[in-house]
Enzyme design. Structure first.
Site, PDB file in Angstrom:
ATOM      1  CB  THR A 217      61.670 -24.928 -66.707  1.00 41.00           C
ATOM      2  OG1 THR A 217      63.219 -25.140 -66.541  1.00 41.00           O
ATOM      3  CG2 THR A 217      61.608 -24.760 -68.001  1.00 41.00           C
TER       4      THR A 217
ATOM      5  CG  ASP B 294      68.950 -10.145 -63.257  1.00 37.48           C
ATOM      6  OD1 ASP B 294      69.748  -9.357 -63.726  1.00 37.48           O
ATOM      7  OD2 ASP B 294      68.429 -11.490 -63.384  1.00 37.48           O
TER       8      ASP B 294
END
Length: 718
Positions: free
Chosen positions: A29, A138
């Site tokens: 998170t 990514d």
């Protein structure tokens, strides 16, 4: 975009006080935080189960190292980090600018010159990374922040040194399918040339709003990346040959970052000078908004509550409405901060009893507002932060929770299958293209399409629920032999990517979600005889259970509510049954042997139970209210009322800070029960012609919403 902290999020990491959530994914998170000196930072953490794995701890440490390599010019500067903490965390500067995907969604595709400058600056960033022996692996629009000073690369969660396969081994693919390189898609070595391939895909997206290989299922995307031709038809003609060379299937045929940067743009100057006005406005808006964010934490119901699902063989229209109204009602039940006071036993050791006739019932408060939805006799009600959304055959409309002001009616693009809500967002099916999409609760317009139905090759979609960044639904799909099969699927709300799909039996396709907790969905068939637990990660069944009816035509009510420390859902049958969500086992039963003359008159004995702070409350038909210890099922106290024989066993209760609310009968709409004093506080009376009342609590606005027919009223939530 930022959102409130969850009830179980930490209050601080290191010296940084957490203010809000910026996002959450499968690994961890990201929070918005502030230092003691007032500096705003972004803090990334790992989920606890990953933090316990040494391999993932090593990956997190490497991510910190990569973020330091990229530095503050081309990335978010590292402010502080503790990869060895019990919960590892990384603090970086908070970049004042939107991710590229959000910028394109808000402002549209970039002009060619802006895209060229963006690409050239990203080439500089990648060159610095590659020269340090690190590849990003990514690169995608959501990992590129658009700041006034230039683009910033973020999220190095799967970055690693070129040639290092310690963490992501050959033969396994890691990354985002729509922006993977062909070599990465096959689990091969993704070197600097792979980042160039991904960068070309990012630039196609920045110009056109879509990637070079479209959207759809992961397997389809990976196939197109490996074997398909990139779609560059919407790319400016002068850029097509350059981007095509970057998208070559052969890594050695792609240009390096230095050559690519020069080919894209040799323009010098401030990055902000090339951004469209709309992007400037979004950057400025975020720059101002970050200082207005006040610390807030969601009550327990935002994170852990789900639908209350009444099931009955009759009154199907009413059941549809109650299914939805229940979602908001039990959300509210969990959001109460104050604890319920239970009264234990009297001097004889028996459960305490009270009668509503022993003390006078007070006057009901006046409604704060009242509105009616024209063109619909009944409708479903959804709560999304400050708005109620009503869905009926007449269309969609909204009502502001605080003021009662009713918005416009959207009569178009409505597929009359039930939307789903999590108390903050509402998703529905847009009938114009069979796509699952976010519904703006204020304007009741479809926006932020999650995924086109045709891309997933799923027909007749029916939404089940939304939770934890996923939408669960059922549908049908055709096999190569022409056979139609039923499916249950999960897709991500942020990208629309398919998480999993499972082939199911035709009867299962009618099941409803009645509970969830700790990665388990609980589903039940229409008659509630069969229930099973399904993994939210894989869609596979974990357990099954059955509750056969005790008599022909038995009416059934099933309810789930969950609060701190609870791990069960509760069935209201001839007895109240507590069932474990994780294992499906029955923990306790209550009420089967209790003496009551109404047992001879109807088979169903208890109404919808409601849980809060360790206590389960329910209407005992023909008698009154019972309050049970949620862990043992022991009767704590009971209250006799004169309306229990006519109470609505299909209506959804609600809870406030000190009261619980139950639907009464057609003349007396609902009653407020004072749990501390064990008595009726007041009863609200309405039209005798009206039907039973569904109740929904909106704790942030401190409103109790009462829905009866096409009338909606708001009362103070006590």
């Amino acid at each position: 975009m930022e959102s409130s902290l969850g009830h179980d999020d930490p209050s601080s990491l290191g010296e940084y006080r957490l203010i809000a959530r910026l996002g959450s994914g499968g690994m961890g998170t990201v929070y918005l935080g502030r230092s003691p000196g007032g500096r705003t930072v972004a803090l990334k953490t790992m989920h606890a189960d990953f933090a316990a794995d040494p391999e993932f701890r090593t990956r997190f440490r490497l991510e910190v190292d990569a973020a330091r390599v990229i530095g503050g010019e081309y990335g978010a500067a590292v402010v502080d980090a503790d990869p060895l903490a019990e919960v590892p965390w990384l603090a970086t500067e908070y970049v004042l600018g939107p991710p590229l995907d959000e910028a394109v969604a808000v402002c549209g595709g970039l002009p060619e010159e802006a895209a060229r400058v963006l690409g050239a600056r990203l080439c500089e960033a990648l060159s610095q990374l590659h020269n340090s022996g690190v590849v990003h692996r990514d690169l995608k629009p959501s990992n590129i922040l658009i700041a006034a000073t230039g683009p910033k690369l973020i999220d190095f969660g799967i970055a690693r040194a070129a040639g290092d396969d310690r963490l992501t081994r050959t033969g396994t693919a890691a990354g985002t399918p729509a922006f993977m390189s062909p070599e990465q898609a096959t689990g091969g070595e993704h070197g600097p040339a792979g980042d160039v391939f991904a960068l070309a895909g990012v630039l196609v997206f920045a110009l056109t709003g879509h990637g070079p290989f479209g959207t759809g299922q992961t397997a389809d995307l990976l196939y197109r990346v490996r074997y398909g031709e990139a779609d560059l038809t919407a790319v400016p003609p002068e850029m097509q040959p350059l981007l095509a060379s970057c998208l070559s299937k052969v890594p050695d045929q792609r240009p390096g970052t230095t050559q690519l940067g020069s080919s894209l743009s040799e323009t010098h100057g401030e990055f902000a000078d090339f951004l469209p006005d709309a992007v400037h406005a979004e950057v400025l808006r975020r720059s101002e908004a970050v200082w207005e964010i006040e610390p807030s934490r969601l009550p327990l119901w935002e994170d852990d509550f789900t639908t209350v699902a009444p099931h009955s063989r009759e009154r199907s229209v009413r059941r549809r409405r109650a299914l939805v109204a229940g979602a908001g009602t039990l959300f509210a039940a969990g959001g109460v901060a104050a604890g319920w006071a239970w009264l234990g036993t009297d001097e004889s050791g028996r459960p305490a009893r009270s009668s509503s006739g022993s003390q006078p019932v007070g006057a009901a408060p006046k409604p704060h507002w009242k509105t009616a939805v024209s063109g619909a006799a009944e409708f479903q009600v959804f709560l999304a932060e400050d708005y109620l959304m009503m869905s009926s055959e007449a269309g969609l409309t909204s009502v502001a929770v605080k003021s009662g002001k009713q918005g416009v009616i959207n009569r178009e693009a409505l597929d009359y299958s039930l939307p789903v809500a999590d108390g903050k967002r509402i998703y529905g099916i847009d009938s114009s293209n069979a796509a699952v999409a976010l519904i703006d609760a204020k304007t009741v317009q479809f926006r932020n399409q999650v995924t086109p139905g045709e891309d997933l090759d799923v027909k007749n979609p029916r939404l089940l629920t939304t939770h934890g960044g996923l939408i669960f639904y059922t549908g049908t799909a055709g096999k190569p032999n022409g056979e139609e099969v039923s499916l249950r699927l999960a897709i991500r709300t942020d990208t629309g990517e398919e998480q999993w799909r499972q082939e199911i039996s035709t009867p299962e396709s009618t099941a409803q979600v009645v509970a969830w907790k700790a990665g388990v969905l609980v589903l039940a068939l229409e008659n509630v005889e069969t229930m099973w637990g399904v993994s939210t990660r894989t869609g596979k069944k974990i357990w099954s259970n059955s509750f056969p009816p005790n008599g022909e035509g038995e009416e059934r009510v099933v309810a789930f509510s969950h609060g701190r420390g609870a791990s069960h859902y509760y069935l209201g049958f001839q007895e109240i049954i507590a069932v474990g969500i994780i294992d499906g086992k029955v923990s306790w039963r209550f009420g089967k042997e209790r003496s009551n003359p109404t047992r001879k008159e109807r088979s169903m004995f208890y109404g919808v139970p409601i849980f809060h702070d360790g206590v389960v409350y329910a209407v005992e038909m023909g008698y009154g209210i019972v309050a049970l210890d949620a862990e043992s099922g022991t009767l704590l106290w009971e209250l006799e009322t004169d309306w229990a024989a006519d109470a609505s066993y299909l209506s959804i209760p609600a809870a406030g800070t000190g009261y619980v609310y139950f639907s009464v009968d057609k003349g007396r709409w609902f009653a407020a029960i004072d749990c501390e004093k064990r008595r009726e506080a007041w009863v609200f009376s309405g039209s005798d012609e009206a039907g039973y009342t569904d109740l929904l609590a909106a704790p942030s606005a401190k409103k109790l919403i009462a829905v009866n027919g096409n009338t909606v009223l708001a009362f103070p939530l006590e």
